[in-house]
Each structure stands twice: as structure tokens, then as C-alpha cells.
Write a protein that holds these residues in place. Structure first.
Motif: not given
Length: 69
Positions: A54-60, A50-52, A5-9, A11-14
């Protein structure tokens, strides 16, 4: 949080950011610059949000609060 899910999000961001630049570029060919920016802005704004997220999810996940499967 699932890795797929993280990777697909990501790719959606890109895709959102790339689509914003494409809309802006092609919009400038046939429309005034201001109108082209207005058409591309929602895509870029969605990408920024979406970038914000994803960064929050990665930090958590890095801290250990969010479990990564």
C-alpha cells in the motif's frame, strides 16, 4: 488504481493487524507464549507485506506513475 480498492485493502490491513493482536492475546490465555506468537505471526507478516504494498502504491500515485481513478 481505484480508490475503493485502496480503501478496502487498507481496512484489510487494519483487520489483519488487529486479528494478530487478538490471536496473540487470547492465545496467551490458554497456550504458552511461544505457541501464541507462532499462531499470530502469519497474520502480522501478511499485514506487514500488505502495508509495504500500500505504501508503494501510494508513493507511485503521488509521483504520477500510477493513475488514480
Amino acid at each position: 488504481m481505484r480508490r475503493n480498492a485502496f480503501v478496502s485493502r487498507s481496512l484489510l490491513l487494519f483487520a489483519l493487524v488487529a486479528a494478530s493482536f487478538v490471536v496473540l492475546g487470547f492465545g496467551r490465555l490458554v497456550l504458552p507464549y511461544r505457541v501464541a506468537r507462532l499462531l499470530a505471526a502469519p497474520l502480522l507478516f501478511a499485514g506487514a507485506v500488505l502495508a509495504v504494498v500500500l505504501v508503494a502504491q501510494a508513493a507511485l500515485a503521488a509521483v504520477g506513475i500510477l493513475d488514480v481513478d
